[in-house]
Structures are given as C-alpha cells and as structure tokens.
Write an enzyme that holds these catalytic residues in place. Structure first.
Site, short mmCIF file in Angstrom:
data_model
loop_
_atom_site.label_atom_id
_atom_site.label_comp_id
_atom_site.label_asym_id
_atom_site.label_seq_id
_atom_site.Cartn_x
_atom_site.Cartn_y
_atom_site.Cartn_z
N GLU A 351 0.83 -1.21 0.00
CA GLU A 351 0.00 0.00 0.00
C GLU A 351 0.86 1.26 0.00
O GLU A 351 0.72 2.15 0.83
CB GLU A 351 -0.99 0.01 1.17
CG GLU A 351 -2.12 -0.99 1.00
CD GLU A 351 -3.30 -0.72 1.92
OE1 GLU A 351 -3.47 0.43 2.38
OE2 GLU A 351 -4.07 -1.67 2.18
N ASP A 496 1.26 -8.66 2.68
CA ASP A 496 -0.06 -8.68 3.30
C ASP A 496 -0.87 -9.67 2.48
O ASP A 496 -1.30 -9.37 1.37
CB ASP A 496 -0.67 -7.28 3.25
CG ASP A 496 -2.11 -7.25 3.77
OD1 ASP A 496 -2.63 -8.32 4.15
OD2 ASP A 496 -2.71 -6.16 3.78
N ASN A 498 -3.72 -11.08 3.40
CA ASN A 498 -5.15 -11.00 3.70
C ASN A 498 -5.73 -12.37 4.04
O ASN A 498 -6.86 -12.70 3.64
CB ASN A 498 -5.90 -10.36 2.53
CG ASN A 498 -5.89 -8.85 2.62
OD1 ASN A 498 -6.24 -8.27 3.65
ND2 ASN A 498 -5.49 -8.19 1.54
#
Length: 609
Positions: A351, A496, A498
């Site tokens: 991100e 990440d 998720n």
C-alpha cells in the site's frame, strides 16, 4: 551514521574551505589573477550544452548552444553579450573615464568631447595554456579546467560539476522525528556532499555567531538563524526546536569536486511530537545494523493515503482516529521514524502511494543507506528496499497476476483448470494484484544471492479462492526465478496476504498442497466454486509465527501479514516483539496518533544456513 567518525573533522575543514571559496566567488574580483566560474553542462544524450557565467557588470548569462556547433560562434555571441552588458552599465553611470572595461569591454576614445565608444572584447578559450581553435566543436572544446577569457576577465570552466536538481524539505516537521530532505543530484553523490543545519533564533536571542556565511543572512528583518551542531543529511529536531523553522545549507559533491551551494528554509515550524509511539520499544532491539551473516527483514502494510483519506475511512473504518493523524504529512513522520529505526537490511512494503515512494520513503531510507524499487498496482503499489552496503540489485522479475495467468506458459495448467469455472475465472482476471520479485546479491560474497518476493493479495473477506489462485501463480513464478534463472537461491516471501492462519491460502503455503474439496474453493458461494488441487515444491515457514493479530481496526483484528522463508537455506535468529496489546489499544485501535497504519510491521533477523 553516513560518515566515519574519524573523517568528521576533515569534512568540517573541507566544508569551511568550500564556504570561504563560495563567499569569495560571490563577490567581485579583489585580487589580480582571481578567476570566476563558467559552468558547462554537457550530456551525451542531449543535443545542446548549457553555459552559465556572470559578467562583472552584475548580469548573469545562461546560454544554450548546439554541441555540434563550432566554438567560434559561441565566442562571438559571448563578445556581443559582454558589449551589451557593459553598454547598459555605462548608461547607468553618466560619467566614465576612458579605461579598461571591468566587464571585459574596452573603452575606445573618440575625438573631442564625444563619449567613449566601447568595443567588443576579445573572447578566447584556452585549454592547457593553448588557445582552442574556433573550428573545434562545442562538445570537444569546453573541457573541465579550461579557461574562458573575456577581455581582461578570466573564468575557470567547470564541466558537469555536482549540482542539485531537486531539493525539498518536508511540509510537516515534528520534534523527535527525523527530517529527511528530498534531494536529487546530477554528477554528484549525497554521501560526498556537505550539509549544515540551522534553526530559527528565538525572539530576543543573541545574534548569529560571527562566521556564519553571508548567504545565510536572515531572510527578513525579523528572522535570524543559529547554527546547530548537525553536519549530516538528516536532522532530528528536539523539543527545544518546537515553534522554530529550520534551514539547510548544502553543497553538492562527487568525492573530488564541489558544486554551487544551495539553501532552503522549511515552510513550517517544528511541531510537538505525539509522545511515545508503538514502535519505540521495538527499536530497543534494533539499535544497530546486523552483522553480515544476518538479514534483518521487515514486512509492513503502511496504509495508502488513497485509502486513508476517504470519507468511508474517516467515518466507518477509523472513526476513533483523530482526523489529523490520518493526514499523510503527519503519518509520514511516523513511518519514516519507524522504518529507519529498525536498521533493516530488507524492507518490503505494501500500500505504497507512488508519490510517497518518491517523495518520502526514498529520501528517508536512502539517507540511512537503503535503496528501493517500486511496482505500481493501480492506485498504489509495492516497494522493496535493501541495504546498499550488504546487497546489490541483480535483477527484477515483477508480474501482474492476471496478466501472467493469461499469457505466461508457466501457468498453462492452472489456467486450464480455471477455465472450467467461468464465473470464478472472470473474478480472478479482474483483480489488479501484483507480485514484486527482486534478486539481491551479497556485496561481501557474490556467491550469496537471495530472491525477495513481495505481494498484497486480494482483500475481500469472501475472496479466499482468488487468493489461493494468486498464491499458486506467485509460487510458480518464484520457483521459476529461484530454480530456473538462479538455481538454488533461497527465498524470502513477504506481504499482506489477507489470510489468517486458518485459511486455505495459509494451509497451502505451509503444507505445500491444498485439496480440491477445501472450503475456500467456495468462499464466495456455490456459483463461483472452483474445485481444484494445487501443490508447490517449496518448504516454507512463517518466520514470525502466527501472532494474534497484525491488523487491528475497530471491527476486526487478525493475523494477515507474514514473512515466509525457505527452510532449506534460512533460519530465524530472532523475532522483534510486536507492540503489547496495551500499546495497540491505547487509542482504541489502529491507526492512531502513535501508530501510522492499521497494520503492524513484522520484523525478524534471518540467518543463512
């Protein structure tokens, strides 16, 4: 931190000499034989070169000329400019006796009381005390160390001296947080450049000490500056600096030469910091850079500004977070301090806004010895940084999952399975997730190489089967890099994902396979069910184990982030403890005034087997 302590005194002597030289050059010539500077910028990839110099009448000349042009044309143009400059100066001074012209022109006396007529000065270029022929092309004529003579005035030619092409200070500065200027150099190196920091004097404070360069004189009658003792690229303000502005004086260098000094003032004053942050205690474990046998690795979703600044984020996702703490200028201070304090060798970030990478992360981490690469996804992307003293970047092998799945023969078998489930196939191919793969080589032992992978898998809670397929593509691609292209190199896979430890994705990574009847193949209902079995050949482990959570927001907390390592080649030396639950929940949840993201960084020291 960026220079050997023993060299500090020598650098101070050099810096003082450079500043004295700059002050001498800034004034008029006061001694016979002293030379001004003529700066030439000549780059092979560009058709023109630039020539910059100051005439003694005060005018500054910037010329753009074709590199293939004969020298004589440039010299003729310089003579014309010098004559015009002198004529303007003469018009401002009504009485002038017949004498050599200070700007290079000569006064030609006319008969009777008529005013003097000024002639074009003789303009020549010399190299090694010999005149350069006027038919020589510009690209060859303007050599470093040549001498340009305009009338009686001589200029030392500096070809491609170090120069700053960009120089900025952050828009928001806090006490206790490093100030990392964004800078770009041409023909120079930040490590060879000189830096000096000043802070605004408090009202009523003593005048700046004698010896401060005249170029650093106050910008307004109400402003004055006092020198700090910091002569490094990075300055960390103290609480005593709160309410004051900062000034940076810097001189570009390349290890042999120094270019023109520049200075800039902060547009803001130093603000108070938030106090203790969630990462402060973690930094106690990472005070020093690791030894060569270790690889300190960080994986961190830093929360993209494009997501943090939405109305949904402010009112639904993070309503407990103070609005100012969601502002990028504020969060960047925390992110920079957190990351630089880990003294990491490899940092994988998710991100990452494009502007954050170039304007914030690169300046900050570069100042602490790291270099980075970026891979855009859609609105944000991935960044991988590595310590330059330990690693060099050998190659990059980034992919987009959907593009690789559709076009790379490596994934032909997987695609053939997926096309049997059109609804699932459509959803998988709509996702923009990417994989960043960098091959690093040890600077101390060229036989040691490592494959560093970084990703951010699809986010939706019901997207379990999509993440499984993305992971299958990722592992197949990483195998191609680590087995086919660079046989036998170990793998570090950060991101990440998720996915909590109870999901099919995690089961697939750790166990090497996933059965076709796993419940995650129907994670979004029967309509998108896509039963298939998958396998991979890696032997992977979560280096930081299975923490209770790496993501903690108001409505959810769980472990979503991992650093997977190749057990055949790497082992865990230590895991840096995560913040305590009390620290995480001090302001209810994340992000907060003391933590810049809704995720928590994973940090561990890995060791070659």
């Amino acid at each position: 931190m960026w220079r050997l302590p023993g060299a500090r005194a020598a650098l101070r002597v050099i810096r003082t000499a450079v500043e004295k030289l700059s002050r001498a050059e800034a004034g008029s010539q006061t001694a016979a034989g002293a030379m001004e500077r003529a700066v030439v910028r000549c780059v092979p990839s560009e058709p023109k070169l630039s020539l910059s110099f100051a005439l003694a009448d005060g005018s500054h000349k910037n010329m753009q000329r074709d590199q293939s042009e004969p020298l004589g044309r440039v010299l003729s143009r310089i003579a014309t400019n010098a004559l015009k400059g002198h004529a303007k100066a003469a018009a401002a001074k009504k009485s002038r006796k017949s004498r050599p012209n200070a700007s290079g022109g000569a006064a030609c006396s006319g008969p009777g009381p008529e005013p003097a007529v000024f002639c074009e000065p003789v303009v020549k270029l010399y190299y090694r005390e010999e005149a350069v022929a006027e038919d020589v092309l510009n690209v060859d004529a303007w050599q470093d160390g040549a001498v340009l003579q305009i009338g009686d005035v001589k200029y030392k030619v500096e070809r491609n001296p170090p120069a700053f092409t960009e120089l900025q200070l952050p828009r928001y500065i806090m006490a206790g947080f490093p100030v990392c200027p964004k800078l770009s150099l041409e023909f120079g190196d930040p490590a060879s450049s000189l830096f000096r920091w000043y802070k605004e004097a408090k009202p009523g404070a003593a005048e700046p000490e004698v010896g401060v360069p005249s170029s650093l004189s106050p910008s307004s009658p109400s402003s004055s500056w006092t020198e700090t003792d910091v002569e490094e690229r990075v300055y960390t303000p103290s609480n005593a600096d709160i309410g004051l502005r900062l000034k940076l004086h810097c001189t570009p260098g390349d290890g042999q030469r120094f270019g023109h000094s520049r200075e800039l003032e902060s547009v803001c004053v130093v603000e108070a910091g938030p106090g203790t942050c969630t990462f402060d205690h973690r930094h106690l474990y990472t005070k020093k850079v690791t030894e060569d046998a270790l690889i300190r690795t960080v994986s961190y979703n830093i929360l993209a500004d494009t997501y943090a600044q939405t109305e949904f984020s402010r009112t639904v996702l993070y309503p407990y977070c103070a609005p100012y703490a969601l502002e990028l200028d504020y969060r960047q201070n925390l992110i920079q301090k957190e990351l630089t304090g880990y003294n990491a060798d490899v940092i994988c970030l998710q991100e990452v806004d494009r502007a954050v990478f170039s304007d914030s992360l690169v300046p900050a981490l570069e100042a602490f010895g790291l270099e980075g690469v970026f891979r855009i996804k859609q609105h944000e992307g991935l960044a991988t940084f590595y310590r330059k003293s330990k690693f060099s970047l050998l190659s990059q092998h980034d992919i987009s999952f959907y593009e690789a799945l559709e076009s790379d023969p490596l994934h032909k078998e997987l695609l053939e399975k997926l096309v049997l489930y059109p609804s699932a196939q459509e959803k998988v191919l709509q996702r923009s997730s990417v994989l960043q793969v960098s091959v690093l080589q040890s600077t101390k032992d060229s036989s040691k190489r490592i494959c560093v992978a970084n990703t951010h898998l699809y986010w939706h809670p019901k997207g379990g089967y999509i993440r499984l397929i993305q992971m299958a593509v990722a592992l197949a691609h990483i195998r191609h890099v680590s087995c086919d292209l660079y046989p036998g190199i170990p793998v570090i896979f950060c991101g990440d994902f998720n996915s909590t430890p109870s999901t099919g994705m995690y089961h697939f990574v750790i166990n090497g396979s996933i059965p076709e009847d796993h419940e995650d193949w129907a994670s979004n209902g029967e309509e998108e069910r896509c039963n298939m079995s998958l396998t991979h050949f890696f032997k992977l482990k979560s280096a930081c184990g299975e923490p209770a959570y790496t993501n903690y927001v108001g409505g959810f907390h769980g472990c979503l982030d991992y650093i997977f390592i190749d057990l055949n080649a790497l082992e865990v030396e230590q895991v840096i403890p995560l913040p305590s639950h009390e620290e995480v929940t001090t302001h209810q949840a994340l992000p907060s005034v003391s933590h810049p993201s809704d995720h928590i960084a994973l940090v561990c020291d890995l060791k070659w087997k």
